[in-house]
Design an enzyme around this catalytic site. Structure first.
Site, PDB file in Angstrom:
ATOM      1  N   GLY A   1       4.177   2.292   2.161  1.00  0.00           N
ATOM      2  CA  GLY A   1       5.321   2.773   1.396  1.00  0.00           C
ATOM      3  C   GLY A   1       5.899   4.052   1.979  1.00  0.00           C
ATOM      4  O   GLY A   1       7.126   4.232   2.054  1.00  0.00           O
TER       5      GLY A   1
ATOM      6  N   CYS B   1      -3.236  -4.396  -7.554  1.00  0.00           N
ATOM      7  CA  CYS B   1      -2.924  -2.972  -7.441  1.00  0.00           C
ATOM      8  C   CYS B   1      -3.296  -2.205  -8.703  1.00  0.00           C
ATOM      9  O   CYS B   1      -3.551  -1.005  -8.653  1.00  0.00           O
ATOM     10  CB  CYS B   1      -1.446  -2.786  -7.123  1.00  0.00           C
TER      11      CYS B   1
ATOM     12  N   SER C   1       0.830  -1.204   0.000  1.00  0.00           N
ATOM     13  CA  SER C   1       0.000   0.000   0.000  1.00  0.00           C
ATOM     14  C   SER C   1       0.864   1.253   0.000  1.00  0.00           C
ATOM     15  O   SER C   1       2.004   1.261   0.474  1.00  0.00           O
ATOM     16  CB  SER C   1      -0.919   0.006   1.216  1.00  0.00           C
ATOM     17  N   THR C   2       0.278   2.326  -0.512  1.00  0.00           N
ATOM     18  CA  THR C   2       0.968   3.614  -0.500  1.00  0.00           C
ATOM     19  C   THR C   2       1.224   4.085   0.928  1.00  0.00           C
ATOM     20  O   THR C   2       2.278   4.670   1.223  1.00  0.00           O
ATOM     21  CB  THR C   2       0.137   4.651  -1.269  1.00  0.00           C
ATOM     22  N   GLU C   3       0.283   3.821   1.840  1.00  0.00           N
ATOM     23  CA  GLU C   3       0.456   4.239   3.231  1.00  0.00           C
ATOM     24  C   GLU C   3       1.691   3.595   3.848  1.00  0.00           C
ATOM     25  O   GLU C   3       2.503   4.263   4.500  1.00  0.00           O
ATOM     26  CB  GLU C   3      -0.790   3.878   4.049  1.00  0.00           C
TER      27      GLU C   3
ATOM     28  N   GLU D   1      -8.310   3.408  -2.900  1.00  0.00           N
ATOM     29  CA  GLU D   1      -8.126   2.033  -3.368  1.00  0.00           C
ATOM     30  C   GLU D   1      -8.880   1.070  -2.463  1.00  0.00           C
ATOM     31  O   GLU D   1      -8.618   0.996  -1.260  1.00  0.00           O
ATOM     32  CB  GLU D   1      -6.639   1.675  -3.388  1.00  0.00           C
TER      33      GLU D   1
END
Length: 496
Positions: free
Chosen positions: A252, A303, A248-250, A400
């Site tokens: 990341g 993703c 996930s971007t979080e 997402e």
């Protein structure tokens, strides 16, 4: 009737799984274990060692010894390539076994894992094996204005970065391990791999095959455990030279913070909210099938899933209703059942996440043409869902979901849809469906995403670079671009 369980699979999941460090199978330093459930039933599938910071440190030290003093760095590129090729061969020799492990642990249909996940993993190792002999530098004819008449020989070398920490997700566990390990090994690095706690089994079985292929001790280490303990320790470890993360971007963003201590290099393959764009000139049956595949493949736990469906207004009802009919026809069930077309989500946590988004969408005014909730009360099943009547500011449109949920909206013109497609913090993938190839390429150029598919979707190949713009990540997986992320460039200059 379910697929008959391979005896090797039965034995594998019945045995408490340990960590793989420096060529040995060892318990976690704490002695802790955790249980991984079968997502189709919620029942315990296997018991796995719970690695922590001390185990990560052991694995990093093993990888450092293997990199600095072990035989891996002394192999010729051709020898290294043959070992990597052998990993691919061994994966193909164990297709059914690995596919069953993947299905039991992740929930995806066995037929999908057998036909796609496992062969693609093998192909990645075979592809990267060929690159081991093609890591090259350049000679450079330099000009030095302050040294007139001097003669120099200058060139560059591409060298392995060193010890690489790799953290992989649960949606394609074996394939993501291959995506990470293949280029790291081809370029001569040593690795500590942390699989997702939800799906550790195929990474552990792959470690056995890697050892069988002849990879020296310490070159690949596998530490199972939780993200907030083992994963965080790996991201922050000062003797790790690079971290490669998919998730996930979080998370990341947390890894970026953890990497700041020694300024380790990073590649990040993160989230997405990909637009899938259907023009009115397309064959509606082709577009319907393509749009359904874009979102429902791998239960939407992808993703790059085409989770925002935009259809030109005069075809909107026809295409969206067609996708809803496909969704209604999808057979949900245990992935080991040959009739199953969509298995469960991976975990109860993911079930709660996706159903929470569904509740949010309907409370904000969206309409579910089909689906909209959980299926049954055993296992982690969610109905394939098509939402209409959404607004651009809704959470289901902006965020997402990572489940079998698509939001659909009409559009009018090419310029309008280019702006709408880019109205997202993500930039991982996009789809375009049209018979007008000039229009397709014009739109592809306007879309800020790492992959744009034209009249297809979810096409992956070991030679195609994959990664994202904006908050979808840094760097690329696969293709020769991946090799650049695992090498350092050294300039050498000698006066003659």
């Amino acid at each position: 009737m379910s697929v008959a369980l391979d005896k090797r699979v039965d034995d594998f999941i019945a045995t408490r799984r340990q960590l793989f460090i420096d060529g040995d199978w060892v318990d976690a330093a704490s002695g802790k274990t955790f249980e991984t459930p079968n997502p189709a039933t919620g029942e315990t599938l296997a018991t796995v060692a719970e690695g922590g910071a001390e185990d990560i440190d052991r694995a990093v030290r093993a990888a450092r010894r293997a990199f600095e003093d072990g035989p891996w760095g002394r192999l010729t590129p051709s020898e290294r390539g043959r070992v990597i090729w052998r990993i691919g061969d061994l994966i193909l020799e164990h297709v059914d076994e690995l596919a069953q492990l993947e299905t039991l642990d992740n929930g995806k249909p066995f037929a999908v894992a057998q036909a796609a996940d496992v062969p693609l993993a093998a192909d990645l190792f075979h592809y990267m094996a060929g690159w081991a002999t093609k890591i090259e530098g350049n000679s450079i004819d330099i000009s030095v204005p302050y040294a007139p008449g001097a003669n120099f020989h200058a060139y560059t070398l591409r060298e392995p970065i060193g010890v690489v920490g790799q953290i992989i997700p649960w949606n394609f566990p074996l394939l993501m391990a291959a995506w990470k390990l293949g280029p790291a090994l081809a370029t001569g690095n040593c690795v500590v791999l942390k699989p997702a706690e939800q799906t550790p089994l195929t990474a552990l079985r792959l470690a056995e095959l890697i050892a069988e292929a002849g990879v020296p001790d310490g070159v690949v280490n596998v530490v199972t455990g939780f993200g907030e303990t083992a994963g965080a320790a790996l991201a922050a470890h000062d003797d790790v030279d690079k971290v490669a993360f998919t998730g996930s971007t979080e998370v990341g963003k947390l890894i970026i913070q953890a990497a700041a201590g020694n300024l380790k290099k990073l590649t990040l393959e993160l989230g997405g909210k990909s637009p899938n764009i259907v023009f009115s000139d397309v064959d509606p049956e082709v577009a319907i099938a393509g749009a359904a595949n874009a979102i429902f493949f791998n239960h939407g736990q992808c993703c790059v899933a085409g989770s925002r469906l935009y259809v030109q207004e005069d075809r909107f009802d026809e295409v969206v209703n067609g996708v809803a009919e496909v969704a209604k026809s999808i057979k949900l069930g245990d992935g080991m059942d040959p009739d199953t077309q969509m298995g469960p989500l991976v975990s109860d946590e993911q079930l709660q996440r996706v159903t929470g988004y569904l509740d949010s969408g309907t409370s904000d005014g969206a309409t579910a043409l089909t689906g909209g909730g959980r299926r049954g009360d055993r296992g982690y099943f969610v109905e394939p869902t098509v939402l209409t009547g959404t607004r651009p500011d809704m959470r289901v449109v902006r965020e997402e979901i990572f489940g079998p949920v698509v939001v659909a909206a009409p559009f009018h013109s090419l310029d309008e849809i280019a702006n709408t497609a880019n109205d997202t913090p993500y930039g991982l993938g996009a789809g375009i469906w049209t018979k007008d190839i000039s229009k397709a390429h014009a739109l592809a150029k306007k879309i800020r995403a790492g992959t744009v598919w034209i009249n297809c979707y979810n096409i992956f190949d070991a030679s195609l670079p994959f990664g994202g713009y904006k908050q979808s990540g840094w760097g690329r997986e696969m293709g020769h671009e991946a090799l650049e992320a695992y090498t350092e460039v050294k300039a050498v200059c000698a006066q003659l």
